[in-house]
Design an enzyme around this catalytic site. Structure first.
Site, short mmCIF file in Angstrom:
data_model
loop_
_atom_site.label_atom_id
_atom_site.label_comp_id
_atom_site.label_asym_id
_atom_site.label_seq_id
_atom_site.Cartn_x
_atom_site.Cartn_y
_atom_site.Cartn_z
N HIS A 94 0.97 -1.10 0.14
CA HIS A 94 -0.03 -0.11 0.11
C HIS A 94 0.92 1.18 0.09
O HIS A 94 1.93 1.35 0.71
CB HIS A 94 -0.84 0.00 1.21
CG HIS A 94 -2.22 0.89 1.03
ND1 HIS A 94 -2.02 2.32 1.26
CD2 HIS A 94 -3.42 0.64 1.07
CE1 HIS A 94 -3.23 2.86 1.24
NE2 HIS A 94 -4.09 1.88 0.96
N GLY A 173 7.13 22.11 9.47
CA GLY A 173 8.29 21.32 9.71
C GLY A 173 9.40 21.21 8.93
O GLY A 173 9.45 21.72 7.74
N GLY A 181 9.21 10.18 8.03
CA GLY A 181 8.58 10.63 6.72
C GLY A 181 7.58 11.56 6.87
O GLY A 181 7.72 12.45 7.84
#
Length: 328
Positions: A94, A173, A181
């Protein structure tokens, strides 16, 4: 008893994490959502469901709570997830970009989508403070002022095909750290996950069927996003089923094309899981193959609301245990 009579203003998060093969890790992440800072179980938070898929190596944890408490509960679950999941080691069929891949906030009762967007933005700020290396993209009501949809953001970021996120530019960020990730966070009307498995190993056929039922297709199903993946030796058509505003929405039967529900006076509809299955079955039959099963990942919007009201009224934090959470 209705949620209004209970005095509850409820919202839910269908937390998507990139882990399914270590059941203890997934359950620890779920349990973290239930605890207050003093270590006591929060009375107005419940984990309604855990769905884990080994082939996908992805779990969806349904957390429901008072809208005032949901942000802190999801934050606690995310902190546990970031400690436990390393994207440098993650494998699965996925698509994903983050250890915590997706944090969608949905209104259930007595709460507007805009308020859920404020919860999502506040949660994003908390994650940046508590998780070194955390990188975020925003969607829906959290993505102001554009309010770009999750589908739009995923296309922009290459979520459907990308595994190297070193060149991604987050909304919030620093550049994504290899371990964490990139995490998506936002709010929208409820999005349901409905998967149908066809009796074939031909991924090309699966992709044809997925393309035919997408809402973007001329004769597709409104609000449906679909992909095809190899799954347990067959092909699964995985659908995200978006709710859309519908001023004329009325209560409908499960056999209808559309199902209807209301939140805070706003009316929404979505394509029935039975209708999705019927359409996939027809398209598969046209190609000389059949379907094997349908899986609803969690709940319909109505089911989520009803289960949340019951679980919180009865103070059942680990509701997924009595419901019989599915691990595949």
């Amino acid at each position: 008893m209705s949620s209004s009579r209970l005095g509850l203003r409820l919202a839910a998060c269908l937390l998507n994490i990139s882990e399914a093969r270590r059941k203890n890790i997934v359950e620890n992440i779920a349990k973290a959502a239930l605890l207050e800072k003093n270590g006591q179980t929060h009375p107005e938070v419940s984990v309604l469901n855990i769905f884990s898929d080994r082939d996908y190596n992805r779990s969806v944890i349904t957390i429901a709570a008072s809208v005032d408490d949901l942000g802190n509960s999801v934050l606690a679950a995310c902190l546990e997830a970031f400690q436990s999941i390393n994207m440098e080691l993650q494998e699965g069929v996925h698509p994903c970009l983050g250890a915590v891949d997706l944090i969608p906030i949905y209104p259930l009762s007595g709460v507007s989508v805009e308020e859920c967007g404020a919860v999502a933005r506040s949660l994003a700020e908390s994650l940046l403070l508590h998780v070194p290396g955390c990188s975020l993209f925003l969607f829906g009501e959290a993505d102001l002022p554009e309010k770009r949809t999750l589908v739009q953001r995923r296309k922009q970021l290459g979520w459907f095909t990308r595994r190297d996120f070193s060149t991604l530019e987050p909304d919030l960020g620093a550049a994504p750290a290899r371990r964490c990730g990139l995490t998506g966070i936002g709010a929208s009307p409820y999005v349901m996950d409905c998967n149908v498995t066809i009796d074939s190993q031909d991924l090309a056929v699966g992709k044809e069927i997925a393309a035919a039922i997408r809402g973007s297709c001329v004769n597709g199903l409104k609000g449906v996003q679909a992909m095809a993946f190899p799954h347990e030796g067959k092909i699964e058509i995985a659908c995200n089923v978006e709710s859309f505003e519908d001023q004329e929405a009325t209560e409908t039967s499960e056999e209808s094309q559309y199902m209807a529900f209301s939140v805070l006076g706003d009316h929404f509809s979505y394509v029935s899981p039975h209708y999705i299955e019927a359409q996939v079955k027809k398209l598969a039959s046209d190609r000389g193959i059949g379907t094997i099963r349908r899986a609803l990942i969690g709940f319909t919007p109505q089911e989520c609301k009803n289960c949340a009201e019951y679980a919180i009224r009865e103070s059942i934090g680990e509701f997924w245990r009595i419901r019989g959470g599915v691990f595949m």
